[in-house]
Write a protein that holds these residues in place. Sequence first.
Motif, short mmCIF file in Angstrom:
data_model
loop_
_atom_site.label_atom_id
_atom_site.label_comp_id
_atom_site.label_asym_id
_atom_site.label_seq_id
_atom_site.Cartn_x
_atom_site.Cartn_y
_atom_site.Cartn_z
N ASP A 9 0.82 -1.21 0.00
CA ASP A 9 0.00 0.00 0.00
C ASP A 9 0.86 1.27 0.00
O ASP A 9 2.09 1.22 0.09
CB ASP A 9 -0.97 0.00 1.18
CG ASP A 9 -0.28 -0.05 2.54
OD1 ASP A 9 0.90 0.32 2.63
OD2 ASP A 9 -0.92 -0.49 3.52
N GLU A 11 1.29 3.59 2.20
CA GLU A 11 2.11 3.81 3.40
C GLU A 11 3.41 3.03 3.32
O GLU A 11 4.47 3.52 3.72
CB GLU A 11 1.31 3.40 4.64
CG GLU A 11 2.03 3.69 5.95
CD GLU A 11 1.19 3.34 7.17
OE1 GLU A 11 1.78 3.29 8.27
OE2 GLU A 11 -0.02 3.11 7.02
N MET A 12 3.32 1.81 2.78
CA MET A 12 4.51 0.98 2.60
C MET A 12 5.43 1.59 1.54
O MET A 12 6.66 1.49 1.65
CB MET A 12 4.11 -0.43 2.19
CG MET A 12 5.25 -1.42 2.17
SD MET A 12 5.88 -1.78 3.83
CE MET A 12 6.98 -3.15 3.45
N HIS A 13 4.87 2.24 0.54
CA HIS A 13 5.70 2.91 -0.47
C HIS A 13 6.62 3.92 0.20
O HIS A 13 7.81 4.00 -0.11
CB HIS A 13 4.82 3.64 -1.50
CG HIS A 13 3.97 2.74 -2.33
ND1 HIS A 13 2.95 3.20 -3.13
CD2 HIS A 13 3.98 1.38 -2.48
CE1 HIS A 13 2.38 2.19 -3.74
NE2 HIS A 13 2.98 1.07 -3.37
N GLN A 14 6.06 4.71 1.10
CA GLN A 14 6.84 5.72 1.80
C GLN A 14 7.94 5.10 2.64
O GLN A 14 9.07 5.60 2.69
CB GLN A 14 5.93 6.58 2.68
CG GLN A 14 4.89 7.39 1.93
CD GLN A 14 5.48 8.56 1.16
OE1 GLN A 14 6.63 8.95 1.38
NE2 GLN A 14 4.72 9.11 0.23
N LEU A 15 7.63 3.99 3.31
CA LEU A 15 8.62 3.31 4.14
C LEU A 15 9.75 2.76 3.28
O LEU A 15 10.94 2.89 3.62
CB LEU A 15 7.96 2.17 4.92
CG LEU A 15 8.90 1.26 5.73
CD1 LEU A 15 9.66 2.07 6.78
CD2 LEU A 15 8.13 0.12 6.38
#
Length: 257
Positions: A9, A11-15
Motif C-alpha cells: 500500500d 504507506e509501505m511505499h513511503q517506508l
Amino acid sequence: MSNVFRSVDAEMHQLIVREMNNTGYSCVANFLTQDQLKSLQDQIRADAEKHKGHYFAHHGGDAIANSLLGVLGAAPEFREMLAGIHQAGAGKASFSDAIFQVLRCVQGDSGRRESNCFHYDASLLTVLLPIEIPQHGADCGDLIVFPNLRRVRSNVLFNVLEKTLLQNALSRKLISAAIRRNLLKPKKLKLVPGNLYLFWGYRTLHANEPCDPASRRATAIFHYGDPHAGSLATRLILKLNQRRARRATAAGAHPAA
C-alpha cells in the motif's frame, strides 16, 4: 499455484523509499509464496540444463513473458507498486510505465566473468527478485552496493560519460582491488530467494560477487523509470546491453578451451 502477488500500500511505499534513501535498499520479505518460488526455480533448472551449466541471460523475450515473471510484470498490483514508489521517491511519475525485465543465471566457470561488473542502471528504480542463491560457503554471489553515490543527471551525455568512465574493465578491476584491501567498503547483501529487494539502481554503483561454479545464482531484475527515456543515448545503451547479454550467453555456451 496462485498468480496473485503481495500488494504493497501507499504507506509501505513511503517506508520503502525512506529505507532506500537512508540505508541504500529495502527488502520486502516473503514476496513470493513457496509455490510461486518453486515454479520459477523449476523453470531455471530446465533452462540451466539447456545451457549445459553455463551462464545465460534473457533481456525480455518469450523466456520471461511465458513464465511467472511475465505474469508478475503485468500484474496491476506490481505495476502500481513500482509507480507508487517512483512517485514517492522522485516526486513525480515516471516518463514511461514500461518495465524492462531481465533474467540472469550465473553458473559454472563462465559465470565468474559476470561477477564484479560494477555499473549504474539506466533506470531510477531497480527491483531484484532472487530465485536461486547459494546460502552457504565463501562465494555466494552476494550483492555489492555503493548506495546513492550520485544524483539523477540532467544531461544525458554527462550520464553516458560517467558510466563510460566507471563501466570498463580497468575501473572494475581497480574497484575490486580496493574492496579487497578495505580501501572501499560497500554494503553486501546476502540475498534470500523469494524476497524482493529494491534500490535506486541509477544512483547506486553495484555488482554481484563471484559465485561458486558448483552452485547457481539466478535472479530476476525489473527496471523502472528511466530518467532519460526517449533519448538516442538511452536507446543505444539498451541495444549495447542486449548485444552484450547475447555475447555473454553465447560465450557461456561455448567457453574457451
